[in-house]
Design an enzyme around this catalytic site. Structure first.
Site, short mmCIF file in Angstrom:
data_model
loop_
_atom_site.label_atom_id
_atom_site.label_comp_id
_atom_site.label_asym_id
_atom_site.label_seq_id
_atom_site.Cartn_x
_atom_site.Cartn_y
_atom_site.Cartn_z
N ASP A 17 -21.07 -4.71 18.99
CA ASP A 17 -21.19 -6.16 19.46
C ASP A 17 -22.21 -6.23 21.40
OD1 ASP A 17 -20.70 -8.64 21.00
OD2 ASP A 17 -18.65 -8.10 21.39
N THR B 94 -17.97 -10.42 30.77
CA THR B 94 -18.12 -10.14 31.76
C THR B 94 -17.95 -11.63 32.40
OG1 THR B 94 -20.15 -8.21 31.39
CG2 THR B 94 -20.77 -9.90 33.58
N TYR C 120 -23.26 -28.23 21.07
CA TYR C 120 -24.12 -27.51 21.85
C TYR C 120 -25.04 -28.88 21.62
CZ TYR C 120 -22.86 -24.21 25.75
OH TYR C 120 -21.98 -23.71 26.86
N GLY D 161 -24.15 -18.89 23.30
CA GLY D 161 -24.16 -17.54 23.67
C GLY D 161 -23.51 -17.27 22.53
N LEU D 162 -24.29 -16.32 21.07
CA LEU D 162 -23.81 -16.10 20.38
C LEU D 162 -22.16 -14.89 20.21
CD1 LEU D 162 -27.21 -13.94 18.57
CD2 LEU D 162 -26.12 -15.79 17.68
N ASP D 163 -22.31 -14.70 21.59
CA ASP D 163 -20.45 -13.65 21.34
C ASP D 163 -19.66 -14.86 20.98
OD1 ASP D 163 -21.98 -14.90 24.04
OD2 ASP D 163 -20.48 -13.07 24.98
N ILE E 143 -21.60 -1.95 24.75
CA ILE E 143 -21.44 -2.07 23.40
C ILE E 143 -20.90 -1.99 23.28
CG2 ILE E 143 -23.05 -1.57 21.76
CD1 ILE E 143 -24.97 -0.51 23.17
#
Length: 249
Positions: free
Chosen positions: A6, A125, A93, A100-102, A12
């Protein structure tokens, strides 16, 4: 062995799964591609056969990591990609590729575990909230600065705010009004995160009453977990979704 990655904005997160097992035999968090390679190379009897990753980094950065992994371990890397719909979840969306992929993978994982409406709160973050209805419709979400961004902005733009990570950790032993700068900053930022969480819970209840599941994930989820006693803390929620987006069997 399967390597899962990830790749976030700041770190990471990695883990190694034994083939046929859902539990990690090794895991960690690093700041750079080089540190990742070094950590993995230090593992005894490491024999990677497959790798899957999710990245919110620039394509060039991700490509360099993929090449480094192939060179170091001879492994082919499968990368998660945006989708309009997957595993019963419909991306909410307007431009599905901009989500965002996460966040997308955390939603997939949350919906799978909840088997119904859910609120996914991720604290990295950035702090994010996403609402998934019982029929799999993603209703949208919110993004605000997470603890690292709030802390760093204050340190960067306020000359007299200077302290180390150890002081920050000590400051969070309680949440009473701060009597030092580090206490005031750390506790203030934490309370802002908690306020964000409580607002999301209120909105979720307006949609679904009490018939929904709350998931907490991300490196700073522990800062808010006691404010949401009904929530499920799932540190590897993104990896749950990654396995769905990049099946290797």
């Amino acid at each position: 062995m399967i390597l899962e990655l990830d790749c976030g904005n700041s770190f990471i997160k990695w883990r190694v799964l034994d083939s046929g097992s859902a539990s990690a035999s090794a895991e960690g968090v690093v700041r750079s591609d080089l540190a990742l390679i070094e950590n993995l190379s230090a593992l005894p009897r490491l024999l990677l056969t497959r790798c899957r990753l999710v990245s919110v980094r620039a394509l060039e950065e991700t490509s360099k990591l993929v090449e480094a992994l192939h060179e170091a371990f001879g492994v082919t890397v499968s990368c998660a990609a945006p989708a309009r719909e997957m595993a019963g979840v419909r991306n909410g969306y307007e431009d599905f590729e901009r989500l965002g992929l996460d966040r997308w993978l955390a939603m997939l994982g949350g919906f799978k575990l909840a088997r119904g409406a859910c609120l996914v709160l991720d604290f990295g973050t950035a702090a994010t909230a996403d609402f998934i209805a019982a029929d799999g419709e993603h209703l949208g979400g919110f993004i605000c600065p997470g603890m690292p961004l709030m802390r760093n902005q204050l340190r960067t733009h306020t000359r007299k705010i200077r302290y180390d990570d150890a002081a920050a950790e000590r400051a969070l032993e309680r949440l009473s009004p701060g009597r030092t700068t580090v206490e005031a900053v750390e506790r203030g930022c934490t309370l802002m995160l908690r306020g964000f969480v409580l607002t999301q819970l209120e909105l979720a209840r307006s949609y679904w009453g009490d018939d929904f599941t709350v998931f907490l994930t991300g490196g700073d989820a522990d800062l808010v977990v006691d404010a949401v006693p009904q929530a499920e803390l799932v540190p590897d929620l993104v990896f749950v979704g990654l396995a769905m987006a990049c099946p290797l069997s």
